[in-house]
Design an enzyme around this catalytic site. Sequence first.
Site, short mmCIF file in Angstrom:
data_model
loop_
_atom_site.label_atom_id
_atom_site.label_comp_id
_atom_site.label_asym_id
_atom_site.label_seq_id
_atom_site.Cartn_x
_atom_site.Cartn_y
_atom_site.Cartn_z
N CYS A 140 -50.34 18.45 -6.38
CA CYS A 140 -50.17 19.41 -5.27
C CYS A 140 -48.73 19.88 -5.15
O CYS A 140 -48.47 21.08 -5.01
CB CYS A 140 -50.62 18.76 -3.97
SG CYS A 140 -49.96 17.10 -3.71
N HIS A 220 -47.42 18.42 3.07
CA HIS A 220 -46.04 18.17 2.62
C HIS A 220 -45.17 19.35 3.08
O HIS A 220 -45.66 20.46 3.27
CB HIS A 220 -45.95 18.16 1.09
CG HIS A 220 -46.83 17.18 0.39
ND1 HIS A 220 -46.73 15.82 0.55
CD2 HIS A 220 -47.80 17.37 -0.54
CE1 HIS A 220 -47.61 15.22 -0.24
NE2 HIS A 220 -48.28 16.13 -0.90
#
Length: 358
Positions: A140, A220
């Site tokens: 990711c 994130h």
Amino acid sequence: MLTVGVNGYGTIGKRVADAVRTQPDMTLEGVAKTRPNFEAERAVAKGYPLYAAVEERADRFAEAGIDLAGMVGELVERADVMVDATPSGIGAENKPLYEEYETPALYQGGEDADLVDASFNARANYAGAVGADHVRVVSCNTTGLSRLVAPLEAEYGIEKVRATLVRRGGDPAQSGRGPINDILPDPRTLPSHHGPDVKTIFPDLAIDTLGLKVPATLMHTHSINVTLESDATAEAVRDLLRDESRLFVIPKRLDIDGAGALKEFALDAGRPRGDLWENCIWGESITVEDSGASKTHRDGGGEAAGNDLYLFQAIHQESDVVPENIDAIRAVAGTADATESIATTDDALGVGFPAERS
Ligand code: NAD
């Protein structure tokens, strides 16, 4: 029609399975699971043929009242392409299974780069995976960094990327993960593994990455500084990034202040599971300064140019790799080029927020 099998039906696998089902040129042959649970029941309810990933545990499905379509080997034999979405390291153990049936396979970012013929990001290096047998869709974070680097590199050239990755401790359902009350430099040494991983996509890129882990599960957040080879204005960079279908430049007027609001925005927009397939870049954070001396430009401060670019982006770890997996399926099958595949994937899945682009 490409027939696709998914082995490992957790966070990534179930999203890839759903995404396959939306594509006009793909059918979902089935999904393989190790054990019956709520996800297995949902898969059956959606009409996905369910296969046992571990033969010795197949009885458990019958005990739970779930009919199986067969064992994972049968799924691998039937599929044109397998997507392995098992936990880190299990993909490597599964590789001989895919080789046995000569079925090309995709692996996820938790696997080592040397397991595969090519590491993959659709925007950056689609062609490198065309016709390959074993391809790794990068993590990711690496996906988020690669999508940003690709247009900047093409437009301005890149001298150096410096990225600090503030990473969620775990996914929402991973109640055993942490930290629960701490901020951890992770790793405490430099670079974090992300920089070298980005170099599996851009071998010649100069990049340093630092990582932290925080008590969060939603997304994130990356704090980015890119020293460009030629000058840019903040507005020109904003326009460049807005033109990328998998970059969502968040307009200031939406007043989205963090990952919580972003997830709420995605849910309000009707996104499945509140997924955000795009990098979410705060428009007002895009700032350009002169690398050598004094600041030349801040948001709203005019058109002064510089070559040091700064921005914040949020990455939805559970879903940004999903469209990349779909493109990687077409790449290994050789059924479309990058432009065609990205357009088809985005259209079928609904990537992008057209009403919020300006
Ligand atoms: P997950 O734990 O949510 O799902 C993995 C699934 O595989 C689980 O259902 C597990 O029971 C099953 N499984 C375990 N052993 C298996 C086997 N031998 N055969 C078949 N299935 C098996 O994990 P995830 O988060 O979906 O991660 C999968 C991969 O994707 C990893 O490589 C990970 O690094 C990568 N990835 C994860 C994220 C994320 O944030 N969750 C983001 C990008 C990439």
